[in-house]
Write a protein that holds these residues in place. Structure first.
Motif, PDB file in Angstrom:
ATOM      1  N   ARG A 192     -11.314  27.954 130.235  1.00  0.00           N
ATOM      2  CA  ARG A 192     -12.404  27.654 129.261  1.00  0.00           C
ATOM      3  C   ARG A 192     -12.179  28.334 128.064  1.00  0.00           C
ATOM      4  O   ARG A 192     -11.240  29.160 127.726  1.00  0.00           O
ATOM      5  N   THR A 193     -12.887  27.912 126.924  1.00  0.00           N
ATOM      6  CA  THR A 193     -12.871  28.557 125.742  1.00  0.00           C
ATOM      7  C   THR A 193     -12.829  30.198 125.650  1.00  0.00           C
ATOM      8  O   THR A 193     -12.455  30.658 124.719  1.00  0.00           O
ATOM      9  N   ASP A 194     -13.816  30.785 126.756  1.00  0.00           N
ATOM     10  CA  ASP A 194     -14.039  31.998 126.606  1.00  0.00           C
ATOM     11  C   ASP A 194     -12.762  32.977 127.431  1.00  0.00           C
ATOM     12  O   ASP A 194     -13.097  34.230 127.770  1.00  0.00           O
ATOM     13  N   GLY A 195     -12.037  32.167 127.860  1.00  0.00           N
ATOM     14  CA  GLY A 195     -10.867  32.571 128.572  1.00  0.00           C
ATOM     15  C   GLY A 195     -10.951  32.791 130.105  1.00  0.00           C
ATOM     16  O   GLY A 195      -9.843  33.171 130.879  1.00  0.00           O
ATOM     17  N   THR A 196     -11.908  32.557 130.503  1.00  0.00           N
ATOM     18  CA  THR A 196     -12.222  32.554 131.969  1.00  0.00           C
ATOM     19  C   THR A 196     -11.617  31.323 132.748  1.00  0.00           C
ATOM     20  O   THR A 196     -11.666  30.350 132.095  1.00  0.00           O
ATOM     21  N   GLU A 197     -11.443  31.457 133.907  1.00  0.00           N
ATOM     22  CA  GLU A 197     -10.897  30.491 134.633  1.00  0.00           C
ATOM     23  C   GLU A 197     -11.561  29.864 135.832  1.00  0.00           C
ATOM     24  O   GLU A 197     -12.371  30.854 136.704  1.00  0.00           O
ATOM     25  N   LEU A 220     -19.833   1.277 120.954  1.00  0.00           N
ATOM     26  CA  LEU A 220     -18.808   2.183 120.788  1.00  0.00           C
ATOM     27  C   LEU A 220     -19.566   3.634 121.245  1.00  0.00           C
ATOM     28  O   LEU A 220     -20.475   3.893 120.749  1.00  0.00           O
ATOM     29  N   TYR A 221     -18.488   4.445 121.996  1.00  0.00           N
ATOM     30  CA  TYR A 221     -19.164   5.673 122.109  1.00  0.00           C
ATOM     31  C   TYR A 221     -17.679   6.309 122.300  1.00  0.00           C
ATOM     32  O   TYR A 221     -16.672   5.798 122.693  1.00  0.00           O
ATOM     33  N   PHE A 222     -17.628   7.873 122.218  1.00  0.00           N
ATOM     34  CA  PHE A 222     -16.670   8.669 121.986  1.00  0.00           C
ATOM     35  C   PHE A 222     -16.681   9.915 122.689  1.00  0.00           C
ATOM     36  O   PHE A 222     -17.702  10.479 123.285  1.00  0.00           O
ATOM     37  N   GLN A 223     -15.387  10.455 123.216  1.00  0.00           N
ATOM     38  CA  GLN A 223     -15.223  11.702 123.900  1.00  0.00           C
ATOM     39  C   GLN A 223     -14.240  12.498 123.160  1.00  0.00           C
ATOM     40  O   GLN A 223     -13.054  12.242 122.888  1.00  0.00           O
ATOM     41  N   PRO A 224     -14.741  13.425 122.580  1.00  0.00           N
ATOM     42  CA  PRO A 224     -13.954  14.456 121.586  1.00  0.00           C
ATOM     43  C   PRO A 224     -12.919  14.957 122.620  1.00  0.00           C
ATOM     44  O   PRO A 224     -13.055  15.574 123.749  1.00  0.00           O
ATOM     45  N   MET A 225     -11.492  14.998 122.085  1.00  0.00           N
ATOM     46  CA  MET A 225     -10.502  15.706 122.948  1.00  0.00           C
ATOM     47  C   MET A 225     -10.267  17.210 122.226  1.00  0.00           C
ATOM     48  O   MET A 225      -9.253  17.899 122.258  1.00  0.00           O
ATOM     49  N   ASP A 226     -11.442  17.838 121.868  1.00  0.00           N
ATOM     50  CA  ASP A 226     -11.316  19.089 121.329  1.00  0.00           C
ATOM     51  C   ASP A 226     -12.271  20.102 122.097  1.00  0.00           C
ATOM     52  O   ASP A 226     -13.663  19.714 122.016  1.00  0.00           O
ATOM     53  N   SER A 227     -12.082  21.016 122.878  1.00  0.00           N
ATOM     54  CA  SER A 227     -12.933  21.739 123.575  1.00  0.00           C
ATOM     55  C   SER A 227     -14.095  22.496 122.757  1.00  0.00           C
ATOM     56  O   SER A 227     -15.414  22.792 123.290  1.00  0.00           O
ATOM     57  N   SER A 228     -13.675  22.578 121.429  1.00  0.00           N
ATOM     58  CA  SER A 228     -14.688  23.445 120.591  1.00  0.00           C
ATOM     59  C   SER A 228     -15.826  22.433 120.054  1.00  0.00           C
ATOM     60  O   SER A 228     -16.771  22.980 119.478  1.00  0.00           O
TER      61      SER A 228
END
Length: 723
Positions: free
Chosen positions: A282-287, A355-363
């Motif tokens: 995850r973005t906080d470093g945990t798995e 149209l709909y979108f899914q961002p490829m950026d976790s932030s």
């Protein structure tokens, strides 16, 4: 011979007719043709009535429908309806296979029999030999002590072993399933046994599509560890199939993917998907371990002569899944889901899409992702005999976000265009257009879209008058013909037209380039308009250098008498009264050399703001490609595209020989370094001939993403062609 005996002989199969001809022609060349198209020819044909036998000698040929038997000599037993062929015997089957042996014992119709010590060349070029073959064209041949290979045998040394061959104790051709099956099989490589399997099969050469295992894929990835994938291809019907690929990764466990394809007379559908349970950072470093996967659907259907419906949907369980597992092609920015319906007739085109979108950026938050439902485009065009045409366009869009920001827009535009060619060669085109917009917007947060907070209703009308002048001319340059065409385009429109109460959803990206220098509207969407008076001017030219190729060039810029509008920020090339100088130069020499250079120079000091350079060189056996891009002050920077970037990509292909080839590719980032930092590197070598394909590659991805660190991958794939 009496008449009664003659009638009895006619009741036998076609070879019995040899008797009639042999009475009149002994020790001579003979051709006999019966009513069913069966045919025999030989240097000598004899009938031995007392033995109820016919013999043929010298260049014997028997044709029965699509099958042809050739031999030095042939004996036909009338009573048992059997043929014994000897000496350089060959049999061409209706499937196109060629069977060779010193002798063959067959039934009169050539479809059944026993052949010993035979070799054959099948219709796909593969070779099959056996100690014994029990021929049965209807139920399938069975063989003993079989050797099969797709590799060609060296003509200079027939004793040399092929690259690979299969040796089986027994084999049978399954006509119903379209497969050749082997029992107790050994796979040899250059004559050395390397693998034993109790049973194995491959498609019959006459079958174009057949279910079975495909070549395995071995990889070693620094993220996933050693991996093994084993694809299985399954034919569902004449128009559909699926490839299922289970895989095993050392670090992340099993993964499975599937690729379904179906073609119809009026459409097609392709579905790809994958599923695994693996770790995710995850973005906080945990798995954590979780189910991860994706699906990709592409479908199209023709409803009638005018209308087509389709969908393109790709979704992933999370932003980093596709990159971490190397699935699909490189995905960046957003995954797009689109459903559409379009139709066209004479002068009419309409499209309705969602149209709909899914961002490829976790932030990035999904609350900012827009749902466009619907987006309607309709264009009606009518051409007139005097060289003019009229166009009416309607656009309606509704955009909603989970955050609460939404927008509805209806746009109606009418355009009239008239072109004239004067006797002096001047080309003049006039355009008159008017556009009306109705907006209802609600902005609840300070997202990337520009506009004032709150709810707003707006209406605007944008009239526009354009005139374009061209003068194509011909001259000489260094004794070579040159074509040049000065172009001036003037546009008059009212200033303003972009109030902050209108949310900017679709016109964020704007940049002046050689591709849009003579466009009346440079915004990519409809939410922002290019207003005020401006003049676009430039020059196009072309030089034919005969055997040395041809050069095409374009250069131009924009002038505005008033201060440019606020939407033209630094980096767009339009933030001054005189715009950047933009252009393009192309130089081609047949297919051997292609050069393409595009540029954008600062309006004051002509400093490069954007340079794009590509060079293709094809000098067999070498083919190389170089791409270079430099950008300064990008008006729309992002995590993937910073405001200043400088990158180059080089690829080299070398066909070392008829069988060996190698491929090298690398992209580098030069910002902040002298020699650049590698972004992506790959080297591969491949061996390919008529019976085997082997590829070995190594690649390195340099990434700094959560859950997708830098990775090195080694892979090897091999394929036994024709198996």
């Amino acid at each position: 011979m009496n008449f009664h005996n003659l009638i009895n002989l006619l009741k036998f199969n076609f070879l019995t007719l040899f008797l009639i001809y042999s009475i009149f022609s002994i020790n001579s060349s003979a051709d006999i043709l019966n009513d069913e198209g069966s045919f025999l020819s030989a240097n000598t044909i004899e009938h031995h009535e007392e033995l109820s036998m016919i013999s043929a000698l010298g260049e014997v040929e028997v044709i029965n429908a699509d099958e042809i038997l050739r031999a030095n000599e042939l004996t036909y037993d009338l009573k048992n309806d059997t043929i014994l062929a000897k000496g350089n015997v060959s049999l061409k089957t209706k499937e196109g296979d060629m069977l060779y042996a010193e002798s063959m014992q067959l039934q009169g119709d050539l479809k059944t029999g026993v052949i010993k010590n035979f070799t054959s060349v099948l219709s796909d070029g593969s070779r099959l030999s056996a100690a014994v073959i029990n021929r049965n064209a209807e139920k399938g041949d069975s063989l003993e002590k079989v050797v099969y290979t797709k590799c060609k045998i060296c003509e200079d040394n027939s004793d040399e072993y092929p690259i690979w061959q299969l040796r089986g104790l027994k084999s049978k051709r399954n006509i119903e399933e379209g497969r050749v099956e082997y029992n107790h099989v050994i796979l040899d490589a250059y004559g050395i046994p390397i693998l034993y399997v109790p049973q194995i099969s491959h498609p019959d050469p006459t079958i174009k599509r057949s279910s079975g295992y495909l070549s395995p894929i071995f990889k070693n990835n620094s993220i996933l560890g050693p991996t093994y994938f084993q694809p299985y291809y399954y034919v569902l019907s004449k128009s559909s199939d699926v490839t299922i690929t289970p895989g095993l990764t050392f670090n992340e466990g099993p993964i499975i993917s599937a690729d379904y394809r179906k073609l119809r007379s009026k459409g097609s559908i392709f579905v790809k998907g994958s599923l695994t349970r693996g770790s995710m950072k995850r973005t906080d470093g945990t798995e954590s371990n979780k189910m991860r996967g994706h699906i990709n659907i592409k479908a199209i259907e023709r409803l009638d002569k005018e209308w087509i419906a389709g969908m393109n949907v790709i979704r992933a369980s999370d932003a980093t899944y596709l990159s971490r597992y190397g699935l699909e092609k490189k995905q960046s920015g957003n995954l797009t889901q689109r459903v559409h319906l379009s139709g066209q007739d004479d002068g009419f085109y309409s499209e309705i899409e969602s149209l709909y979108f899914q961002p490829m950026d976790s932030s990035k938050s999904n609350r900012q992702v827009p749902l466009i439902l619907p987006n309607i485009k309709t264009i009606w065009t009518k051409h007139y005999e005097e060289g003019s045409y009229r166009e009416i366009a309607l656009n309606a869009t509704s955009i909603a976000r989970a955050s609460g920001s939404n927008s509805q827009r209806v746009t109606l535009q009418s355009k009239w265009v008239k072109g004239t060619i004067l006797e002096s060669g001047h080309l003049i085109e006039a355009r008159l257009s008017g556009r009306a917009d109705l907006y209802r917007d609600r902005k609840t947060d300070r997202s990337k879209t520009s506009g004032d907070l709150g709810s707003h209703k707006d209406a605007r009308f944008i009239p526009k008058l354009e005139a374009i002048w061209r003068l194509p001319s011909k001259g000489d340059f260094l004794n070579k013909p040159i074509l040049f065409e000065p172009i001036i385009q003037s546009i008059v429109a009212p200033r303003g037209g972009n109030p902050n109460s209108i949310i900017n959803n679709d016109s964020m990206d704007i940049e002046l380039s050689h591709a849009n220098i003579f466009s009346s509207e440079r915004f990519t969407g409809l939410d922002r308009v290019e207003s005020g008076i401006r003049v676009n001017f430039g020059l196009k030219s072309s030089i034919d250098l005969n055997n040395y190729g041809a050069i095409d060039a374009l250069i131009g810029r924009v002038w505005r008498p008033d201060t440019p509008q606020k939407d033209f920020t630094k980096g767009t090339g339009l933030d001054e009264k005189f715009s950047n100088v933009v252009g393009n130069i192309k130089y081609n020499i047949s297919n051997n050399l292609k050069f393409d250079y595009s540029f954008s120079k600062d309006s004051l000091d002509l400093r490069s703001q954007r340079d794009t350079f590509s060079l293709d060189i094809n000098m067999d056996p070498f083919f190389s490609n170089l791409n270079y891009t430099m950008v300064r002050d990008d008006p729309n920077p992002s995590s993937n595209v910073p405001s200043n970037s400088e990158q180059a990509l080089v690829s080299i292909n070398w066909n070392i020989s008829d069988n060996w080839s190698t491929h090298l590719i690398q992209s580098r980032d030069f910002v902040g370094t002298n020699h650049g930092d590698a972004i992506f590197s790959k080297a591969s070598i491949q061996y390919l001939n008529e019976c085997i394909k082997i590829s070995i590659s190594a690649e390195r991805n340099h990434r700094d993403m959560i859950d997708v660190p830098d990775a090195t991958t080694f892979s090897i794939t091999f394929e036994l062609v024709g198996f």
